[in-house]
Structure formats: C-alpha cells, structure tokens
Design an enzyme around this catalytic site. Structure first.
Site, mmCIF file in Angstrom:
data_model
loop_
_atom_site.group_PDB
_atom_site.id
_atom_site.type_symbol
_atom_site.label_atom_id
_atom_site.label_comp_id
_atom_site.label_asym_id
_atom_site.label_seq_id
_atom_site.Cartn_x
_atom_site.Cartn_y
_atom_site.Cartn_z
ATOM 1 N N GLU A 1 -2.618 3.305 -7.887
ATOM 2 C CA GLU A 1 -2.781 2.507 -9.016
ATOM 3 C C GLU A 1 -2.543 0.775 -8.561
ATOM 4 O OE1 GLU A 1 -4.920 2.351 -11.550
ATOM 5 O OE2 GLU A 1 -5.855 4.445 -11.083
ATOM 6 N N GLY A 2 -1.319 1.223 -8.073
ATOM 7 C CA GLY A 2 -0.262 -0.344 -7.566
ATOM 8 C C GLY A 2 -1.828 -0.987 -6.970
ATOM 9 N N HIS A 3 -2.170 -0.618 -5.804
ATOM 10 C CA HIS A 3 -3.278 -0.732 -4.512
ATOM 11 C C HIS A 3 -4.420 -1.564 -5.815
ATOM 12 C CE1 HIS A 3 -1.734 1.566 -1.517
ATOM 13 N NE2 HIS A 3 -1.728 1.060 -0.957
ATOM 14 N N ARG B 1 2.733 7.253 0.169
ATOM 15 C CA ARG B 1 4.402 8.562 1.294
ATOM 16 C C ARG B 1 4.296 9.683 -0.352
ATOM 17 N NH1 ARG B 1 5.340 3.647 4.660
ATOM 18 N NH2 ARG B 1 5.088 4.257 6.997
#
Ligand code: PAF
Length: 285
Positions: free
Chosen positions: A39-41, A191
């Site tokens: 979701e960050g990307h 990660r």
C-alpha cells in the site's frame, strides 16, 4: 482507476515512448520501486496519477545497492501481482528491465553523494547509497520524469536523492510522501514478508517507541538524552529486537543534534531475526 498498462523491458523500446510523451507536452510522474508492492507504493502511484498526465513505475531489484551478505537473491519478487496492482492504481507504464539491460558487462559508471550517505543506513550498509543514486540517476535519464515519488520511510534515501538532484542540477521535482502503516502501526515494507509471526509481533515495538517519543516531545520533553534512553530501553525490552542504530538527527542534513529543536528526525534500524527493518519519525519542534 484502471488503465491499459504497458510493460517495457528494454531501453530501446522505452526511448520512443518517452520521446512521444515529451513531444505531446505530457508531464511524467515516476515511481521507482524494487517490486513486491504494498500500500505504501500504491499511495505513491495514486499521488503520481493525480499530479501528472502519464505515470511510469519501474520494477527493478537493483543489485548494486545490496551488500555481498544481504538479501538480493531472496528479495521477494512477483511481477504478475505487481503489474495488476500498478494497473489498478492507475499507472500507464511499467519499466521492468533485466540486470543485464541496466548493467551490461562493460558497465563502469557510478554516482555518489558524500557526507549524508556516511551515517545511519550508510554506515551499516557500505556502498548501499552509491547503488541507489546510480540506479535512480539512470532511471531518471531513461524515464525523464517531471516528478518522482519516494516514501518517507526511507528518509535518508529521500534526502540523498534530493541532494543528488540539487547538486547535479537535474530537472525534476522530488516528492516525498508519508509513511504508510499497517493498522497496528508497523511501517509497510516489502521485507515485512520475511518476518515470522513472533518477529512480526515484536516489530511493533518500533512504531510504539516512535509514537511514545512523539507524545513526549509534544508534551514538552526537550532532553535528547532522556528521549534516547526511553527509545533504547523500550526497544531493548523486546527480546527479539537487535538494535542496528537509533539516532536523532537534523532532518535535512542528517547531522547529529544536541537539542530537540527545529526539523528533527528520529531514525532507527533494528533486526528481528535475519530481517532488518527501518522506521522513523519526522517532527517540527
Ligand atoms: O526504495 C527503493 O525501493 C529503492 O531503493 C529504489 C529507489 C527503487 C532504487 O532501487
């Protein structure tokens, strides 16, 4: 928003696409990634979609930013899943080159930023930022973006890239975007998938410690030593946590600070088993 996404793997095919966009006067928003998107990307792609005519995402696990004993080989990869996520988020193009396409056998050129790359992650991962600035430089030359979007979780990476763009008079805008967290506070990272269930639970100590630090600063605490003690002892209370670094620095220069004032960054890197996680909090005090 859905688009008909195009995937390009070679530089020769990318060039005419970029040239045509430039001729049409279209703005290009660019999100460089190493794939295994979360979701960050997606938040970066969506922001790029809002602010540009055309959105390009690169998916390339860059070998030059991994040390010899790091996780290059086992870094998670899933192109089909990434491609569907990019399309769903509204990207127009994915650039997905092979390592040979980017670093042919004859390859010799690297880009390096000094000083701010020497501390924190730069100290723990020698050569890492040289790999990052080299690949980001190459990708900027290939994609020719007007704006490039980076997550603030990698705060030092953002500062290093901003410095490179300024020092080399590069003609684009770097847009830092907020850290995206899971519901329980863990900062999103490709990660995180390495973590066992118990490591995943233990890793919550990072965001908890940062939020506690924020609370203390907001309620008037101004002693750097006391704040450091609180964060260190909090993280050490978690038996699975092995501290790599915890630092409070000037958010722009990454120089050490003596007093908690101005634009500050509390940055940390902590291992849980074999997985090294980073997180940070930026505050105007
Ligand atoms: O943040 C990342 O995923 C990488 O460091 C980047 C910027 C895509 C360069 O390989």
């Amino acid at each position: 928003m859905k688009t008909n996404i195009t995937t390009i793997t070679d530089i020769k095919a990318l060039k005419p696409v970029i040239k045509a966009l430039k001729l049409e006067g279209k703005t290009i928003g660019f999100v460089p990634t190493m794939g295994y998107l979360h979701e960050g990307h997606i938040s970066l792609i969506k922001r790029a979609r809002e602010e540009n005519d055309f959105v390009a995402v690169s998916i390339f696990v860059n070998p030059t930013q991994f040390g010899p004993n790091e996780d290059f080989e086992k870094y998670p990869r899933n192109f089909e899943r990434d491609s569907a996520m990019c399309e769903e988020a509204g990207a127009d193009l994915i650039f997905h080159p092979s390592p040979q396409e980017i670093y042919p056998q004859s390859y010799m050129t690297y880009v390096e930023v000094n000083e701010i790359t020497e501390k924190l992650c730069g100290a723990s991962r020698p050569g890492h930022f040289k790999g990052v600035t080299t690949i980001v430089n190459k990708l900027f030359n290939l994609v020719e973006p007007d704006r490039a979007y980076f997550g603030q979780k990698d705060a030092q990476q953002v500062a290093v890239i901003e410095k490179m763009v300024k020092d080399l008079n590069m003609n684009l805008q770097i847009i830092p975007c907020p850290i995206i967290r899971e519901g329980d506070g863990l900062a999103m990272s490709s990660r995180n998938t390495y973590l066992s269930q118990s490591e995943r639970a233990a890793a919550l100590i990072l965001s908890k410690s940062l939020f506690k630090a924020e609370e203390e600063i907001k309620s008037g605490s101004r002693s750097k030593a006391q704040l450091m003690d609180m964060i260190v002892s909090n993280i050490k209370s978690e038996p699975l946590a092995e501290i790599d670094y915890i630092e409070i620095v000037d958010a722009k220069t990454f120089r050490a600070i003596d007093t908690l004032e101005g634009d500050i960054l509390i940055a940390l890197a902590v291992r849980f088993g074999k997985t090294r996680l980073i997180d940070n909090l930026r505050l105007e005090v």
